[in-house]
Scaffold this motif. Structure first.
Motif, mmCIF file in Angstrom:
data_model
loop_
_atom_site.group_PDB
_atom_site.id
_atom_site.type_symbol
_atom_site.label_atom_id
_atom_site.label_comp_id
_atom_site.label_asym_id
_atom_site.label_seq_id
_atom_site.Cartn_x
_atom_site.Cartn_y
_atom_site.Cartn_z
ATOM 1 N N PRO A 1 -29.366 -31.893 22.428
ATOM 2 C CA PRO A 1 -29.716 -30.550 21.946
ATOM 3 C C PRO A 1 -28.448 -29.771 21.601
ATOM 4 O O PRO A 1 -27.345 -30.202 21.959
ATOM 5 C CB PRO A 1 -30.438 -29.936 23.142
ATOM 6 C CG PRO A 1 -29.931 -30.665 24.317
ATOM 7 C CD PRO A 1 -29.564 -32.036 23.866
ATOM 8 N N ASP B 1 -31.703 -37.059 25.704
ATOM 9 C CA ASP B 1 -32.259 -36.812 24.379
ATOM 10 C C ASP B 1 -33.048 -35.501 24.395
ATOM 11 O O ASP B 1 -33.744 -35.203 25.374
ATOM 12 C CB ASP B 1 -33.174 -37.973 23.984
ATOM 13 C CG ASP B 1 -33.522 -37.942 22.515
ATOM 14 O OD1 ASP B 1 -32.966 -38.774 21.775
ATOM 15 O OD2 ASP B 1 -34.337 -37.093 22.106
ATOM 16 N N ARG B 2 -32.926 -34.755 23.309
ATOM 17 C CA ARG B 2 -33.581 -33.436 23.269
ATOM 18 C C ARG B 2 -35.112 -33.530 23.337
ATOM 19 O O ARG B 2 -35.777 -32.556 23.668
ATOM 20 C CB ARG B 2 -33.160 -32.664 22.014
ATOM 21 C CG ARG B 2 -33.443 -33.373 20.722
ATOM 22 C CD ARG B 2 -32.848 -32.645 19.542
ATOM 23 N NE ARG B 2 -32.940 -33.482 18.355
ATOM 24 C CZ ARG B 2 -32.042 -33.521 17.399
ATOM 25 N NH1 ARG B 2 -30.961 -32.785 17.488
ATOM 26 N NH2 ARG B 2 -32.201 -34.293 16.347
ATOM 27 N N ALA C 1 -36.728 -35.696 25.311
ATOM 28 C CA ALA C 1 -37.150 -36.253 26.608
ATOM 29 C C ALA C 1 -37.853 -35.170 27.425
ATOM 30 O O ALA C 1 -37.507 -33.994 27.342
ATOM 31 C CB ALA C 1 -35.948 -36.780 27.370
ATOM 32 N N ASP C 2 -38.836 -35.574 28.225
ATOM 33 C CA ASP C 2 -39.555 -34.625 29.085
ATOM 34 C C ASP C 2 -38.677 -34.220 30.265
ATOM 35 O O ASP C 2 -37.856 -35.003 30.732
ATOM 36 C CB ASP C 2 -40.829 -35.283 29.666
ATOM 37 C CG ASP C 2 -41.859 -35.524 28.597
ATOM 38 O OD1 ASP C 2 -41.724 -34.923 27.519
ATOM 39 O OD2 ASP C 2 -42.787 -36.310 28.844
ATOM 40 N N LEU D 1 -42.142 -30.075 29.502
ATOM 41 C CA LEU D 1 -41.238 -29.378 28.588
ATOM 42 C C LEU D 1 -40.130 -30.313 28.099
ATOM 43 O O LEU D 1 -39.557 -31.070 28.874
ATOM 44 C CB LEU D 1 -40.611 -28.171 29.294
ATOM 45 C CG LEU D 1 -39.846 -27.211 28.386
ATOM 46 C CD1 LEU D 1 -40.806 -26.362 27.562
ATOM 47 C CD2 LEU D 1 -38.928 -26.315 29.195
ATOM 48 N N LYS D 2 -39.845 -30.228 26.814
ATOM 49 C CA LYS D 2 -38.777 -31.052 26.235
ATOM 50 C C LYS D 2 -37.413 -30.538 26.702
ATOM 51 O O LYS D 2 -37.213 -29.330 26.862
ATOM 52 C CB LYS D 2 -38.828 -31.007 24.697
ATOM 53 C CG LYS D 2 -40.126 -31.530 24.095
ATOM 54 C CD LYS D 2 -40.182 -33.020 24.107
ATOM 55 C CE LYS D 2 -41.423 -33.556 23.443
ATOM 56 N NZ LYS D 2 -41.771 -34.891 23.886
ATOM 57 N N TYR D 3 -36.493 -31.463 26.850
ATOM 58 C CA TYR D 3 -35.147 -31.116 27.329
ATOM 59 C C TYR D 3 -34.455 -30.140 26.367
ATOM 60 O O TYR D 3 -33.736 -29.237 26.806
ATOM 61 C CB TYR D 3 -34.338 -32.405 27.472
ATOM 62 C CG TYR D 3 -32.901 -32.203 27.865
ATOM 63 C CD1 TYR D 3 -32.549 -31.703 29.111
ATOM 64 C CD2 TYR D 3 -31.869 -32.530 26.989
ATOM 65 C CE1 TYR D 3 -31.231 -31.523 29.472
ATOM 66 C CE2 TYR D 3 -30.541 -32.368 27.340
ATOM 67 C CZ TYR D 3 -30.227 -31.863 28.582
ATOM 68 O OH TYR D 3 -28.925 -31.694 28.932
ATOM 69 N N GLY D 4 -34.694 -30.314 25.071
ATOM 70 C CA GLY D 4 -34.083 -29.427 24.079
ATOM 71 C C GLY D 4 -34.504 -27.981 24.280
ATOM 72 O O GLY D 4 -33.699 -27.050 24.135
ATOM 73 N N LEU E 1 -35.552 -26.696 27.193
ATOM 74 C CA LEU E 1 -34.931 -26.253 28.450
ATOM 75 C C LEU E 1 -33.477 -25.830 28.195
ATOM 76 O O LEU E 1 -33.015 -24.810 28.708
ATOM 77 C CB LEU E 1 -34.982 -27.385 29.491
ATOM 78 C CG LEU E 1 -34.174 -27.173 30.765
ATOM 79 C CD1 LEU E 1 -34.705 -26.004 31.588
ATOM 80 C CD2 LEU E 1 -34.160 -28.428 31.626
ATOM 81 N N MET E 2 -32.790 -26.610 27.376
ATOM 82 C CA MET E 2 -31.380 -26.326 27.089
ATOM 83 C C MET E 2 -31.238 -24.990 26.367
ATOM 84 O O MET E 2 -30.267 -24.261 26.570
ATOM 85 C CB MET E 2 -30.805 -27.476 26.259
ATOM 86 C CG MET E 2 -29.307 -27.505 26.152
ATOM 87 S SD MET E 2 -28.425 -27.321 27.697
ATOM 88 C CE MET E 2 -28.624 -28.930 28.417
#
Lengths: 156, 169
Positions: free
Chosen positions: A46, A124-125, A127-128, B133-136, B138-139
């Protein structure tokens, strides 16, 4: 006739060209990066503008363990996705190695009892969070406390 | 005549080093380095100290002498809940008891209210995250919090835990 032929023989001075080429070689030798093997290209990070660049990635005093996690939440090892049980084994093996190295070097764990190794998470952006959280918990269970969450620097 | 002889001997003494083979080799080296060169990606990171299984985790910063440090950690922690919608995108952010905007800049402005108010003791946050929730996403929230902490001149102390559906509703 023979004398006039030798008069027109071109002998360009190659020394300046060689100088430039050597300078280019020096430049590429200095900037070449052979140590990017830990960075899996399949992981799309991200973007976060306030992510701080690493102080000195080559600092040998800072121990880092890079974990690449793909969009399905699987740990990537040499580009291959590992099943969860194997990923856990990998983490335990790494933790045992760090503990052994600390013991040999006469070092001690941190004040909180954690290992000094920084777990660098390249996730990876897509990923859960669940997958990420299970990986973090596995790291914590093995004594790791310091985490670095990677993101691409730049405007988000 | 003597002068002419001197010139000849000088010419014979000057060494003739062939530069072309060295140039060939240099070009080969240059080609190798150009082909193997790969620009290093500009990656940044968020450093956190995450302790296992306890209500509130915090970055191991040096304790300060601020009066808010005398308060229990739970009172100094700004609770945040992130809920995911379809496809793992961010659907709702709840800070404290209030829903806040999802857009990054608006979120930062909202967080400034909590972190820059001298009457509020918050100096850290615990983010409860929806497992889907997707990591992107969250970031994006971590980035907003990090900027808000920096604006409030406080060291960013972030931690997160999994949100159990139904919790805090």
């Amino acid at each position: 006739m023979a004398a006039s032929k030798t008069e027109f023989k071109a002998e360009p001075n190659l020394t300046p060209l060689l100088d430039v080429v050597f300078q280019l070689i020096t430049f590429f030798m200095l900037v070449i990066n052979f140590s990017s093997d830990n960075y899996d290209k399949n992981v799309k990070l991200p973007v976060a503008d306030s992510a701080r660049p690493i102080d000195d990635p080559t600092d040998a005093r800072v121990d880092r363990l890079v974990l690449n996690i793909d969009r399905d939440g699987r740990l990537l090892e040499a580009g291959e996705a590992q099943p969860l049980h194997k990923a856990m084994q990998t983490l335990k093996r790494q933790a045992d190695f760090v503990k052994f190295s600390l013991k040999v070097a006469g070092g001690k764990p941190d004040a909180g009892g954690g290992l000094p190794t920084i777990i660098v998470l390249r996730v990876d952006r897509d990923a859960d969070f669940q997958a990420l959280n299970s990986m973090i918990k596995a790291c914590q269970a093995n004594g790791f406390r310091k985490f670095a969450f990677k993101a691409m620097s730049g405007p988000s | 005549m003597v002068h002419h002889h001197k010139k000849r001997s000088r010419k014979a003494e000057s060494p003739d080093i062939p530069v072309a083979p060295m140039l060939d080799m240099a070009f080969q080296l240059l080609t190798f380095f150009v082909l193997t060169y790969r620009a290093a990606p500009i990656e940044g990171q968020f450093l956190m100290n995450l302790l296992p299984a306890q209500p509130v985790t915090e970055a191991a910063e040096a304790p300060s002498d601020k009066p808010s440090d005398n308060l229990p950690t739970t009172q100094r922690t700004l609770p945040t809940v992130l809920r995911a919608g379809a496809g793992g995108v961010l659907a709702q952010i709840t800070v404290g008891e209030q829903s806040v905007p999802l857009e990054s800049r608006a979120l930062e402005k909202e967080l400034d209210k909590y972190l820059q108010d001298p009457n509020l003791p918050f100096d850290q946050t615990l983010i409860k995250v929806d497992p889907k929730l997707k990591y992107g996403e969250l970031m994006r929230v971590i980035n907003a919090f990090s900027n808000a902490f920096v604006s409030a001149k406080k060291p960013p102390k972030l931690s997160f835990d999994e949100w159990v559906p139904g919790e805090g509703e």
